[in-house]
Enzyme design. Structure first.
Site, PDB file in Angstrom:
ATOM      1  N   ASP A  67       0.823  -1.220   0.000  1.00 18.41           N
ATOM      2  CA  ASP A  67       0.000   0.000   0.000  1.00 18.41           C
ATOM      3  C   ASP A  67       0.854   1.265   0.000  1.00 18.41           C
ATOM      4  O   ASP A  67       0.623   2.183   0.800  1.00 18.41           O
ATOM      5  CB  ASP A  67      -0.932   0.019   1.219  1.00 18.41           C
ATOM      6  CG  ASP A  67      -1.748  -1.247   1.357  1.00 18.41           C
ATOM      7  OD1 ASP A  67      -2.135  -1.820   0.321  1.00 18.41           O
ATOM      8  OD2 ASP A  67      -1.999  -1.681   2.497  1.00 18.41           O
ATOM      9  N   GLU A 240     -11.419   1.355  -3.332  1.00 20.31           N
ATOM     10  CA  GLU A 240     -10.711   1.773  -2.119  1.00 20.31           C
ATOM     11  C   GLU A 240      -9.442   2.531  -2.505  1.00 20.31           C
ATOM     12  O   GLU A 240      -9.184   2.802  -3.673  1.00 20.31           O
ATOM     13  CB  GLU A 240     -10.365   0.552  -1.257  1.00 20.31           C
ATOM     14  CG  GLU A 240      -9.534  -0.494  -1.962  1.00 20.31           C
ATOM     15  CD  GLU A 240      -9.422  -1.796  -1.183  1.00 20.31           C
ATOM     16  OE1 GLU A 240     -10.049  -1.914  -0.109  1.00 20.31           O
ATOM     17  OE2 GLU A 240      -8.715  -2.702  -1.651  1.00 20.31           O
TER      18      GLU A 240
END
Length: 563
Positions: A67, A240
């Site tokens: 991420d 997301e």
């Protein structure tokens, strides 16, 4: 009333008693393990050939660096990545050339910021966003099951970072912070859809305005900007990881879609005004690997969750997570960080054409001379800790809690005070670990024979339910080397071997390659002996173990008779 003499006698008696009790405590401390060194060697064939001039190596941060979010301050580039329930949390990477990165610190290093006690390893800190604005670095992220969304700041990204400003109004994960040209500040994030979910994985992206003066979001500013994903009629899942930025009069919204597994992707939306709807790009996704043959050699898979950075000369580059898989869908090294250029076409950014694999060795960014680092995060490197520093090396991680009272560096040794908590516990075990960053690797250590009532050794850890532990302990016949395996159940001993007491240290080693892992031991400088034979390395893969982390390799000490 007692006489002064009696009071004095009583005080002396009390003092003697206290001293005796203190002496008893000192004389009977918890046993501790003494580790002499730890050595890690990466041996991946895909990294074996030297880079040609003008090339860099993907992934640029190998192993469990998921991420990624990137920002620039002048000629320096910084990345923050997820850390889940590991401490210290929120690793910070630094580079001067975008391709050579070094771990310089962590944004979460104390319990006053947050706590992960009792959490499963894949809870805790989810995807962060890192931004530099007006002399200050901002980190916004989610502490899942341990507080929610928050912002921390620092003048130096290596630390120290502030205590959190919590954002209780924000319901969801993966927050982003965006500083607009007019001085207004916005937060976007993943959250529930406006009504009941229409299907499994139905999520939405929400926008808020944030007031940095009061350090609060403006409740009346909440706005739905993406419902479901690029095309709700196709039931897209897990929209997301939003990142909002501005370019040539447009607001662009970069998101992940498709889940973090094989169908992962990066998709793009844009609008002229934040008061108007975002339109999805007709050429979405701008990054994915799901349209390639699943049985291709040396595959890079699950690509998505991207972030952009603009260079001083106007170039745009993207960092994103992906995985290096074996046997199609297995990977033990976790989600890694990759780098590719961004090309603009007809007002839309492109990372990788459809059907094209992520390259392992692209061309370096133009105009940025390469600046090597002392502890590289990619390629086939060796890493050794002789425990001769004053503090624990930045690459070591602990589980769940920030407490370090049970470890110590002393006379070129790492001392771990044994705890009753094992690797299967939801408490904090006496365990320090670093990332497995290669598919082919060895990790080894040397330790003094442990005290009675404890074990000590080396572990390969994916999570509480999936791990291996190669340990040494005293028994009635002398000493025993043993191998434990946990695979979705109670840890079980799969092999053991008696060894004779020796003044020489015991060496322990883990050898890994795709789908296979071996454990070996040696007395002093003697020959290596295998224990337990070849074990199923897929046990440590995300495909089997689940979750969002990668395998960690490290040192463990455990009480064998309880506290």
């Amino acid at each position: 009333m007692k006489s002064p003499a009696l009071i004095l006698i009583g005080c002396v008696a009390f003092s003697m008693s206290s001293l005796m009790m203190a002496s008893a405590v000192v004389a009977d401390p918890k046993p501790q393990a003494s580790f002499h060194w730890f050595d890690y060697q990466g041996q991946d064939p895909v990294f074996a050939e030297p880079l040609a001039k003008g090339e860099y190596q993907n992934p640029m941060a190998a192993g469990f660096f998921p991420d990624p979010s990137i920002t620039r301050k002048g000629d320096d580039y910084y990345i923050a990545v997820s850390s889940f329930a590991y401490t210290p949390g929120l690793p910070i990477l630094h580079s001067r050339d975008l391709v050579n990165w070094q771990l310089i610190g962590h944004a979460l290093n104390r319990s006053s910021q947050t706590e992960f006690s009792g959490l499963q390893i894949s809870r805790g800190i989810f995807a962060p966003t890192l931004r530099y604005h007006d002399g200050l670095f901002y980190l916004i992220t989610t502490a899942v099951d341990s507080g929610g969304n928050f912002i921390i700041t620092a003048e130096d990204p290596a630390g120290p970072w502030s205590d959190p400003v919590w954002l209780p109004e924000i319901d969801g994960i993966d927050p982003d912070i965006f500083f607009d040209d007019d001085g207004r500040v916005y937060i976007t994030h993943n959250g529930p859809p406006p009504d009941e979910p229409l299907y499994e994985g139905h999520r939405a992206i929400w926008l808020w305005e944030y007031d940095p003066e009061t350090q609060t979001v403006l409740p009346e500013s909440r706005k739905l900007i993406v419902n479901g994903g690029v095309d709700l009629s196709k039931q897209p899942i897990w929209i997301e990881a939003p990142h909002l930025f501005r370019h040539q009069g447009w607001y662009y919204l970069l998101c992940a879609e498709g889940g973090t597994g094989y169908n992962h992707s990066a998709v793009m939306f844009r609008t002229r005004s934040l008061d108007k709807p975002f339109e999805p790009y007709s050429g979405n996704p701008i990054l994915t690997q799901r349209d390639l043959e699943i049985d291709r050699p040396d595959p890079v898979t699950t690509a998505g969750h991207a972030d952009f950075v603009q260079l001083p000369d106007g170039q745009w580059w993207a960092i994103f997570l992906a995985t290096r898989a074996y046997q199609q869908t297995y990977y033990n090294t976790g989600r890694e960080s990759f780098l590719l250029p961004v090309n603009w076409q007809n007002g839309w950014p492109h990372i990788l054409p459809a059907g094209e694999p992520v390259p392992y060795r692209p061309d370096t960014p133009r105009g940025l001379p390469q600046v090597p680092v002392t502890e590289p995060l990619t390629g086939n490197f060796s890493w050794r800790d002789n425990f001769d520093g004053k503090a624990l090396n930045v690459h070591w991680n602990l589980l769940r809690e920030f407490d370090r009272s049970w470890l110590n560096l002393d006379q070129q040794r790492l001392l771990l005070q044994a705890k009753s908590a094992g690797l299967d516990s939801m408490a904090q075990p006496a365990f320090v670990a670093r990332r497995q960053q290669h598919m082919h690797f060895t990790a080894s250590t040397a330790l003094s024979l442990p005290e009675e009532g404890m074990s000590a050794g080396i572990a390969a850890f994916q999570n509480e339910s999936y791990h291996f532990y190669l340990g040494v302990r005293a028994d009635t016949e002398g000493y025993q080397v043993f191998l434990e395996r946990a695979g979705d159940g109670e840890p079980e001993q799969v092999a053991s071997q008696q060894i004779q007491p020796s003044s020489e240290p015991v060496r322990l080693k883990v050898e890994g390659k795709p789908g296979q892992i071996k454990f070996l031991y040696s007395i002093g400088s003697g020959d290596w002996h295998s224990l337990g034979g070849k074990q199923d390395g897929k046990l440590l893969s995300t495909e089997v173990a689940g979750g969002f982390v990668g395998t960690m390799l490290g040192l463990h000490a455990r009480l064998e008779t309880g506290e």
